[in-house]
Structure formats: C-alpha cells, structure tokens
Design a protein around this motif. Structure first.
Motif, short mmCIF file in Angstrom:
data_model
loop_
_atom_site.label_atom_id
_atom_site.label_comp_id
_atom_site.label_asym_id
_atom_site.label_seq_id
_atom_site.Cartn_x
_atom_site.Cartn_y
_atom_site.Cartn_z
N ALA A 674 0.06 3.12 -1.83
CA ALA A 674 1.58 2.87 -2.01
C ALA A 674 1.89 2.30 -0.36
O ALA A 674 1.52 2.87 0.63
N ALA A 675 3.00 1.26 -0.46
CA ALA A 675 3.67 1.18 0.73
C ALA A 675 5.13 1.62 0.68
O ALA A 675 5.83 1.27 -0.15
N TYR A 676 5.62 2.09 1.74
CA TYR A 676 7.15 2.57 1.82
C TYR A 676 7.56 1.84 3.04
O TYR A 676 7.14 1.82 4.12
N VAL A 677 8.49 0.87 2.78
CA VAL A 677 9.60 0.19 3.82
C VAL A 677 10.73 1.08 4.08
O VAL A 677 11.62 1.27 3.24
N CYS A 678 10.93 1.29 5.30
CA CYS A 678 11.93 2.35 5.77
C CYS A 678 12.85 1.90 6.95
O CYS A 678 12.31 1.10 7.63
N GLU A 679 13.93 2.34 6.87
CA GLU A 679 14.80 2.20 8.10
C GLU A 679 15.20 3.71 8.37
O GLU A 679 15.95 4.16 7.79
N ASN A 680 14.90 3.95 9.61
CA ASN A 680 15.21 5.23 10.45
C ASN A 680 14.67 6.37 9.27
O ASN A 680 15.33 7.13 9.22
N PHE A 681 13.52 6.26 8.60
CA PHE A 681 12.88 7.03 7.57
C PHE A 681 13.76 7.29 6.29
O PHE A 681 13.46 8.13 5.75
N ALA A 682 14.63 6.27 6.26
CA ALA A 682 15.25 6.30 5.01
C ALA A 682 14.55 5.10 4.06
O ALA A 682 14.55 4.03 4.54
N CYS A 683 13.77 5.65 3.22
CA CYS A 683 12.82 4.53 2.55
C CYS A 683 13.16 4.00 1.29
O CYS A 683 14.01 4.74 0.42
N ARG A 684 12.80 2.87 0.88
CA ARG A 684 13.18 2.24 -0.40
C ARG A 684 11.96 2.84 -1.31
O ARG A 684 11.27 3.38 -0.83
N LEU A 685 12.06 2.52 -2.57
CA LEU A 685 10.80 2.91 -3.62
C LEU A 685 9.78 2.33 -3.05
O LEU A 685 9.63 1.22 -2.92
N PRO A 686 8.81 3.05 -3.33
CA PRO A 686 7.36 2.59 -2.95
C PRO A 686 6.95 1.39 -3.59
O PRO A 686 7.13 1.40 -4.68
N VAL A 687 6.03 0.62 -3.06
CA VAL A 687 5.57 -0.62 -3.92
C VAL A 687 3.82 -0.33 -3.71
O VAL A 687 3.47 0.33 -2.98
N THR A 688 3.12 -0.53 -5.04
CA THR A 688 1.80 -0.40 -4.82
C THR A 688 0.73 -1.88 -4.81
O THR A 688 -0.44 -1.76 -4.93
N GLU A 689 1.46 -2.86 -4.90
CA GLU A 689 0.95 -3.99 -5.02
C GLU A 689 1.17 -4.81 -3.78
O GLU A 689 2.28 -5.30 -3.26
N PRO A 690 0.11 -5.68 -3.04
CA PRO A 690 0.32 -6.22 -1.97
C PRO A 690 1.43 -7.52 -2.03
O PRO A 690 2.16 -7.81 -1.18
N VAL A 691 1.44 -8.21 -3.19
CA VAL A 691 2.49 -9.27 -3.47
C VAL A 691 4.08 -8.63 -3.56
O VAL A 691 4.78 -9.26 -3.30
N GLU A 692 4.03 -7.40 -3.87
CA GLU A 692 5.35 -6.87 -3.97
C GLU A 692 5.60 -6.56 -2.33
O GLU A 692 6.99 -6.43 -2.27
N LEU A 693 4.80 -6.02 -1.62
CA LEU A 693 4.97 -5.82 -0.13
C LEU A 693 5.40 -6.98 0.49
O LEU A 693 6.32 -6.92 1.19
N ARG A 694 4.89 -8.03 0.22
CA ARG A 694 5.13 -9.08 0.86
C ARG A 694 6.53 -9.58 0.55
O ARG A 694 7.18 -10.41 1.41
#
Length: 697
Positions: A674-694
C-alpha cells in the motif's frame, strides 16, 4: 598537465598524492606542501612564503608552470628569497578560501593560479593570480614581482609584518559571524526571481553576457519557485527562463555532443566556444536540473541530456571500485604533435569529419555547424587559436535524421578515442561524490533506471568504506586516504545518502545521512550565530574560520545543510532539525535581502521550508512486486518538496518506528502493498494500485 618534465629536478612534492602537486614534482622550484615543515623553514630562515594555489586541470596553471616554474632563473629567485608552497585548492579548500578572499578584496578579482606572499606567520601581504614571466602590456612580470617583494622584505620587513597583521584583522572582521537577520520571508525569493529576470538573455538563454556559466543552483531555485507558483506570472517566467537556458546549453558547444557531459563554461554569450575542462560537480548538478525540467514537461531533450551526462560519468570518470573522479583537463596534446592545445581533444577539421562520415557528412555538418574555415565566431577566438577548427554546436533539429545523426556521432566518438586524451584528475572528493550520488539516485528514480541507482549505491559504499576514518569523513582519496573532510563534504554526502535512501528504501542510507548531519553540526556549526564554518576548529595553519556565503559553481555547505535538515525533519518529524535549518537560513537573511541572487540554493531551502510537509509512505516487503510497482510511481513523480519513506516490515520500519509513531502501524492493506500520501503525517486512505497512486500524485 604542464610543460615537459625534466627528470634532473625532483622536489619534495614527489611524495604527495594530489595530481596537481605531482605535476610540479619535477620543477626546479623547491616546492613544499602546505604544512609544518614549510612553516618552520620560513620562521627559521626568516623568509616570506610564496603560496601558489591551483588544480590539476587548470589551463592558466599549466601556462604559468611552463613559463615560470620550469624556468631555472625564476626558480633560483624563488628558492633564494622565499619558501615556495604548492596547494591543491580541491584538496584544501579551507586554505584557498582564506587567501582568495584576500586576493579578491585587494585586487578586485580572483582565479587560479592564485599567487600570494605570506609572512612566516601565514599572514598575507601581497597577492594576485596569473603573472606573465616578463613585463608586458603594462603588467609586471613574475620575476619583477619576486625581486621587488624580496627587496621590500629585506629593507622594510617591519612595515610588511605590520601590514600582514592589519590584513589578517581585516579578514577576521570580514569573516566575523553576522547573524541576527531573523527569519526569511517569501518576498526575498520573489525579489531574486525578478532580479534574475532583469539580466536574463531572452535570445540565447543564461544570465548576463560573456563568459556564461551554467549556474545550476540558480536554475534549480527557479524551478522550485515555479513549482510553488505554477500559475503566477513570476512562476511562468521562472520556468521559461530555465527551459530556454537548458535548450540553448544542450545545443551549444559547451555540451559534448559526442561523449556526453558539459564543459566548464562558455567563453562567449552564444554557448558556442567553451573552456573545455570538465568538472564532476557540473555534471552532477546539471543532471539533476535537466531531470527536474523533464519531470515538469516531459521534453525528450531534457531526459536525453540527463542520460548523456550520467553515461559520460559512468564511462570516463568512474573508479572501478565505485568512486567518481574529479575532472578532465581542457588541454591535451595536439594530434600528431608535441604541443598541447586547449580543446585539442574535442575540436574538428571539416576534412576529417568528411573522411570519417563519407556520404553522411553533409547532413551532419549542416546540423552541427561544421565549416571548412572553422566555425568559431571572431569574438570567441580573439587569438585565432581555433582557426580552421570546429566546435560541434547543434544548429538545427532534424527529427527524421535522428538515427543517422546518432550513427555519425558514434563514428566520430570512435575516431576521437584514438586521440591523446586530456589529463584525468583521478582524485575522489567527498563533496563532489556526494553531489554525483544525488544525481545518479535522483535521475535513476525519475526514469526507473536501476543501473543509475546501482552506480549511486556503489559510490556511496566506496566512500563509506574507504573515506571514513575514526567516524570522520575524509576530503579526498587517491592511492589511499587524504586529509579530513570539510563542511561541504559532510553536507553534500548527507544529501547524497538521503537521495539514495529514497531511491532504494535501504534504511542504512537514511541512518548514515542522520549520522553525517550530526557530525556536520558537531564539527562546523556556529552555535551562536547560525550557519556552518567551512573548516573545523583547531587547525593552527588556518588564519580565519570562514563561512561560505555564495552558491557559486558548487552550493555552499550552509545551503546544503539547511536543505538536508528540512528533509530529515520531514522524514523523522523532528522539530529540532527544522529549527536548526531555519536558524541556518536566518544567519544569511540580511545578505539575501540585500543580494538575493547570491545564494540561490539557500533560497531553494527557503521555498522548501514554506511548503507543506508531504510524505509518501510505501508499505510492503522490499522484494514484493506490488511494493516495487508503487515505489516506481512514487519515485517517478516525487518532487524535491516530497519525501519518500518505506515501511518494509523489517529493520528499516523498526528504526523509523522508534522515531515516528505513524510508522509503527503503517503496513499493507488486505495483504497487498500500500501507499500512503500524507501531509505532515496526516494521511489519506491508502491505495494499493500504481494507477491509483499516479492519480493521487
């Protein structure tokens, strides 16, 4: 390398490792290296010191050696009346910085070779750069200067000693900690953009007139400003200044169209005729600048140029054990002759190109501006040294001929390889290797090129294994370890280790970056006023501990340290590291308000400090396909304002978890990386597919 070596003379430099010092080991001058033996001799014999500072790929250093240091009469005057000392500025930047400050302050300019006369207490009292051997053009010749200063020392020694004391006090006042500038505001960066815009060459790119230097720190700052304000007029102008400059540089003669990489600078405003030496620090910084530009607009030229820089360094400037060499000379033997000429390895006569390329020659010559009489503008070659010779410069873009032109370049590169190569300075410098490790790591990340990342890792392993002694980084390595490192060595290597961690997810490199940054603080931090001294305390041979306050050919240690501190703070949620970075920027606040363009790398750190802390966390086993797919997208799209972290489920995550509560629990989702995109460690829901992370990025 210098003039013809005479084996009749061998001086004490023969025992040194620096290529520059070894070039002078057969001069009739009784050279000493910088150190106690020479200082004691000066005191014992009551002689002034003649200090000559240069580096092994310096054209005018070679000229002065041929004209003066190989001359028996000049050597006799030097040996009789002075204690001559040679210093490699790349090995001892601390010595160079003190006396270059004196030369610039007293003559209005500086450069190498640098010639300075010192009292036995190392206090300067006279100085300059290159001196011709005889009086000419209204300038005193070197022997004239030597005899006059010897006479003054003999008859007016008290006055000279007093002058040296006063000059030393002046240097101390200049270097005195300023501090107290307070926090920097965004308007300083905006002012810098606008001031740079006023000297931008709208036709040819670059800033100001001849000579033109690449100034990658300035280009990187402008790109950072654009990323912050992509829609504003200032941001748009910043982007276009960079793009136009990069295109013109890539087309110009400063770019080696056959072997890759860039020469030091252009002697003219057209980017046409270069000063032909190649420096590692230019390759490192320009590769990063070009790949950042590619990340913004996807332009093929930018990607290809970043690649050809790194491919050149891998091929021609790499130690088999992993480290990167320092430089290649501008001068080399003229093919078929015994004399050296600047650029001899790189320039072409049209008839030779016609012979090598045959039917393809006409097309190649048209695209690369090759002419029978040579293609150098008169103002670029005032002495006619390039008459009949061509420096390849891209005159047109012919997309349909790409394969033909590539084939032609390959043939010419093969022919060029039969010529005598320029001298290679094969010493390995920690600071420049740190910059180059960053370049290989960051370009490798962006392009998904594992070979580039592997080159970065191999170099870092070499430095960590061969250039660390008793926990301290060394400045250089050549046939064994060199002197201890300086502030820029620690700062650049810490930055390289950070980039290597992001490119690999291997926690050892993040841990090493933390260790290097801590040692930088321990040895060089000005704890009262902020910023970093260039040299460590306690060296009696250094008159003044100075702080570098200019991001020139290389970024200043304080600029690098501020950026590293901010990045580490955002990786480790460390308020202390962030506060120190802000204090470092504040130490130069008054200067940046007065002359904002003097430290563009520091302004880049300022913009980073003003951006929201953004983290991308990749959670999953390092060797898992899902993990690698997410990591590839994150690395490709990560900007310099983003940090990457890896929750690997092993020692790396455990180490991070001791410092970051979030990292204790970050992990795969439903068994998938999974990938977590965060601002100051406040993170959105994780994504598990590369296309979603893109999409998220």
């Amino acid at each position: 390398m210098g003039g013809i070596v005479s084996e009749e003379h061998t001086n004490r430099l023969i025992g040194e490792k620096s290529p520059y010092l070894l070039q002078h080991a057969h001069n009739p001058v009784d050279w000493h290296a910088w150190g106690g033996e020479a200082f004691e001799k000066a005191r014992r014999e009551e002689k002034p010191i003649f200090l000559s500072v240069g580096y092994s790929t310096c054209h005018w250093c070679h000229v002065m050696e041929r004209e003066s240091f190989e001359d028996e009469e000049t050597a006799r005057v030097l040996n009789d009346h002075f204690v001559p000392i040679k210093v490699d500025r790349e090995e001892r930047p601390d010595v160079d910085r003190v006396y270059m400050t004196f030369v610039q302050a007293t003559t209005g300019s500086g450069g190498w070779p640098m010639s300075v006369w010192l009292t036995p207490e190392l206090q300067p009292f006279a100085g300059g750069t290159y001196f011709p051997p005889e009086d000419r053009y209204g300038r005193p010749g070197f022997r004239t200067v030597l005899r006059r200063l010897a006479e003054i020392w003999s008859t007016e020694r008290a006055r000279v000693m007093d002058q040296g004391t006063k000059i030393t006090e002046m240097l101390r006042n200049y270097a005195a900690p300023k501090g107290g500038g307070g926090e920097l505001e965004e308007e300083v960066a905006r002012n810098a953009c606008r001031q740079v815009g006023e000297i931008f060459d709208e036709e040819l790119g670059g800033f100001g007139g001849a000579p033109k230097f690449p100034r990658p720190a300035m280009l990187d700052f402008l790109l950072a400003f654009y990323r912050r304000e992509p829609a504003s007029a200032d941001g748009q102008q910043a982007r276009e200044m960079v793009f136009h400059t990069l295109r013109m540089m890539a087309a110009g003669g400063m770019h080696d169209h056959l072997g890759g990489g860039f020469h030091r600078y252009s002697v003219d405003r057209f980017w046409h005729v270069p000063h032909y030496e190649k420096m590692l620090y230019d390759q490192a910084q320009l590769a990063v600048t070009y790949i950042q530009a590619w990340q913004i607009n996807g332009e093929r030229l930018f990607e290809e140029t970043a690649r050809d820089i790194l491919d050149y360094v891998r091929r021609d400037m790499s130690n088999p054990e992993g480290g990167f060499f320092s430089a290649e000379d501008a001068d080399s033997l003229i093919p078929g002759g015994k004399e050296k000429g600047e650029g001899a390895f790189y320039v072409w006569r049209k008839e030779e190109i016609d012979e090598v390329l045959g039917a393809d020659a006409a097309s190649f010559n048209r695209v690369y501006g090759v002419e029978a009489a040579g293609n150098s503008p008169a103002e670029s070659d005032p002495h006619g040294e390039l008459k009949g010779l061509n420096t390849l410069i891209r005159r047109s873009t012919v997309e349909e001929a790409r394969e033909t032109l590539a084939r032609c370049r390959g043939k010419l590169l093969e022919r060029r390889a039969t010529r005598p190569r320029p001298h290679l300075d094969d010493k390995i410098l920690a600071a420049w290797n740190g910059l180059m490790i960053s370049a290989f790591a960051r370009v490798g990340m962006a392009l998904g090129e594992s070979a580039y990342v592997a080159a970065a890792r191999k170099a870092a392993e070499f430095v960590r294994h061969s250039m660390v002694r008793d926990g301290r980084l060394l400045r250089s390595y050549r046939e064994g370890p060199g002197p201890e490192g300086f502030a820029d060595d620690y700062a650049a290597m810490a930055g390289g280790a950070l980039d290597l961690y992001e490119a690999t997810g291997e926690i050892e490199w993040l841990r090493w970056a933390v260790e290097l940054q801590g040692k930088l603080d321990e040895l060089f931090l000005d704890r009262e006023n902020g910023g970093y001294f260039s040299a460590r305390a306690g060296d009696a041979s250094i008159l003044v501990r100075m702080k570098e306050d200019h991001d020139g050919a290389e970024p200043a240690a304080s600029s690098l340290a501020a950026r590293n501190g901010l990045r580490l703070a955002r990786m480790l949620d460390d308020a202390g590291l962030e506060a120190r970075a802000v204090e470092t920027m504040g130490a130069f606040a008054e200067q940046l308000r007065a002359t904002p363009g003097s430290m563009p790398a520091m302004l880049g750190a300022l913009l980073l400090s003003l951006s929201k802390p953004r983290q991308i966390v990749i959670a999953g086993p390092p060797d898992g396909a899902g993990t690698e797919g997410l990591a590839r997208v994150a690395r490709e799209l990560a900007t310099p304002e983003t940090v990457l972290l890896y929750a690997d489920g092993g020692p790396g995550q455990e180490w991070l978890g001791e410092r970051l509560e979030f990292m204790r629990t970050a992990g795969p989702v439903a068994g998938k990386a999974a990938a977590y995109v965060c601002e100051n460690f406040a993170c959105r829901l994780p994504v598990t597919e590369p296309v979603e992370l893109r999409k998220a990025l």
